[in-house]
Motif scaffolding. Structure first.
Motif, short mmCIF file in Angstrom:
data_model
loop_
_atom_site.label_atom_id
_atom_site.label_comp_id
_atom_site.label_asym_id
_atom_site.label_seq_id
_atom_site.Cartn_x
_atom_site.Cartn_y
_atom_site.Cartn_z
N TRP A 135 44.99 68.44 66.61
CA TRP A 135 45.84 67.61 65.77
C TRP A 135 47.30 67.66 66.20
O TRP A 135 47.80 68.71 66.61
CB TRP A 135 45.75 68.06 64.32
CG TRP A 135 44.47 67.67 63.65
CD1 TRP A 135 43.28 68.36 63.68
CD2 TRP A 135 44.23 66.50 62.87
NE1 TRP A 135 42.32 67.68 62.96
CE2 TRP A 135 42.88 66.54 62.46
CE3 TRP A 135 45.04 65.43 62.49
CZ2 TRP A 135 42.31 65.55 61.66
CZ3 TRP A 135 44.48 64.44 61.70
CH2 TRP A 135 43.13 64.50 61.30
N VAL B 119 50.78 66.89 64.34
CA VAL B 119 51.34 66.62 63.02
C VAL B 119 52.81 67.00 62.98
O VAL B 119 53.25 67.91 63.69
CB VAL B 119 50.57 67.38 61.91
CG1 VAL B 119 49.12 66.95 61.88
CG2 VAL B 119 50.67 68.87 62.09
N TRP C 194 50.88 62.03 62.76
CA TRP C 194 49.72 62.62 62.06
C TRP C 194 48.46 62.03 62.66
O TRP C 194 48.00 60.97 62.26
CB TRP C 194 49.79 62.33 60.56
CG TRP C 194 48.76 63.09 59.77
CD1 TRP C 194 47.44 62.75 59.59
CD2 TRP C 194 48.94 64.32 59.07
NE1 TRP C 194 46.81 63.69 58.84
CE2 TRP C 194 47.70 64.67 58.50
CE3 TRP C 194 50.04 65.16 58.88
CZ2 TRP C 194 47.52 65.83 57.76
CZ3 TRP C 194 49.86 66.32 58.13
CH2 TRP C 194 48.62 66.64 57.57
N ILE D 16 50.38 67.38 54.37
CA ILE D 16 50.04 68.74 54.78
C ILE D 16 49.24 69.43 53.67
O ILE D 16 48.22 70.09 53.94
CB ILE D 16 51.31 69.53 55.13
CG1 ILE D 16 51.87 69.03 56.47
CG2 ILE D 16 51.03 71.03 55.20
CD1 ILE D 16 53.23 69.60 56.84
N GLY E 183 45.79 68.05 54.81
CA GLY E 183 45.80 68.91 55.99
C GLY E 183 45.07 70.23 55.83
O GLY E 183 44.34 70.65 56.74
N LEU F 158 49.99 73.37 60.78
CA LEU F 158 50.61 72.81 59.59
C LEU F 158 51.89 73.55 59.23
O LEU F 158 52.90 72.94 58.85
CB LEU F 158 49.64 72.86 58.42
CG LEU F 158 48.39 71.97 58.52
CD1 LEU F 158 47.47 72.22 57.33
CD2 LEU F 158 48.76 70.50 58.62
#
Length: 226
Positions: A115, A117, A134, A184, A188, A197
Motif C-alpha cells: 500500500w 498511503v 491511498w 487510516i 486502514g 499507517l
C-alpha cells in the motif's frame, strides 16, 4: 460547462458528514471555476445516456479494484472508449486513472511493495509535486498512447496524459489531511500494515499541491480543442 462525475466509490459513512461523498469532494475542489456538475453513480448502475450527456468527464476513486469483475466495470470501460472517440476532455483520479489505462490497453496490478498511503512526492517537470495517496493497485503497463508526466520510485506512472483530451493521476488532490486521517482509522486498520499507517499519520502536516492541481484540472477541462 457541464462536467459529468462518474462516481465509482463511496466515502466511509463515518466521514461523509464532515467531508462529503467522493463526488462532493470534486465539486469542492473545482469550486469557483464556473462548472455545472452532474453525478452518475456508476457503481450503483447509474450511467449517462452517452458521452454527449456532458461537456467533460471525471472519474473518481474507489475502494474497489479495476480487476474485481463487478458488473459495472465493463460498461464503464465502454463509456471511456466512447468519450475518447468523441474527443471530449476526461480526467481520472486513482481508480479513474487505472480504469482509463485498462480501457485503453494498459495493465493494472497490485504494487509488489504494498500500500501507498499518505503524503507522497512525485517528480513532475523536474520539480517535486506533493499529494495525498491511498492505493495498492497501480498502472504497471501504460497504453501505447499514454505519456508519463509524473512519477516516483514506487509509482512510475503517477500522472499520465493521452493526447490533449485525457489526463489522469494516481494520487488524490481531493483528499485533505483530515480525510486521510479518517481513512487510516476507518478503512486502514487491519488492512494496511500499522507501521505504514503510522508513518503516513506522522507526515500529514506537510503541505500538498492540491490547489495547484485543481487549477490545472479546471484549465484542462475548459481549454479549447480542435
Amino acid at each position: 460547462m457541464k462536467i459529468g462525475i462518474l462516481q465509482t466509490g463511496h466515502a466511509p459513512d463515518e466521514l461523509i458528514e464532515t467531508a462529503g461523498n467522493l463526488d462532493q469532494m470534486f465539486r469542492t475542489l473545482l469550486d469557483g471555476h464556473g462548472f455545472e456538475f452532474e453525478t452518475y453513480a456508476v457503481l450503483d448502475g447509474v450511467f449517462p445516456t452517452g458521452p454527449e450527456a456532458a461537456d467533460g468527464w471525471l472519474i473518481t476513486g474507489s475502494k474497489f479494484g479495476v480487476n474485481d469483475g463487478h458488473d459495472w466495470i465493463a460498461p464503464l470501460e465502454d463509456l471511456i472508449r466512447a468519450i475518447d472517440t468523441k474527443g471530449l476532455p476526461l480526467l481520472g483520479i486513482c481508480f479513474g486513472h487505472q480504469i482509463i489505462a485498462k480501457a485503453l490497453g494498459g495493465r493494472v496490478e497490485k504494487f509488489e511493495g504494498g500500500w501507498i498511503v499518505g503524503r507522497v512526492n512525485y517528480q513532475h517537470d523536474g520539480k517535486e509535486l506533493a499529494l495525498n495517496a491511498w492505493h495498492q493497485d497501480q498502472v504497471t503497463k501504460r497504453p501505447a498512447r499514454a505519456r508519463v508526466l509524473a512519477g516516483n520510485e514506487t509509482c512510475a506512472n503517477g500522472i499520465l496524459a493521452y493526447g490533449d483530451t485525457i489526463w489522469t493521476l494516481q494520487p488524490h488532490p481531493e483528499f485533505n489531511s483530515e480525510f486521510i486521517a479518517g481513512l487510516i482509522e476507518k478503512r486502514g486498520r487491519g488492512v494496511v500494515p500499522d507501521a505504514r499507517l503510522d508513518a503516513a499519520s506522522e507526515g500529514l502536516d506537510g503541505p500538498v499541491d492540491s490547489a495547484k492541481i485543481a487549477n490545472f484540472m479546471a484549465d484542462f477541462l475548459k481549454k479549447e480543442r480542435a
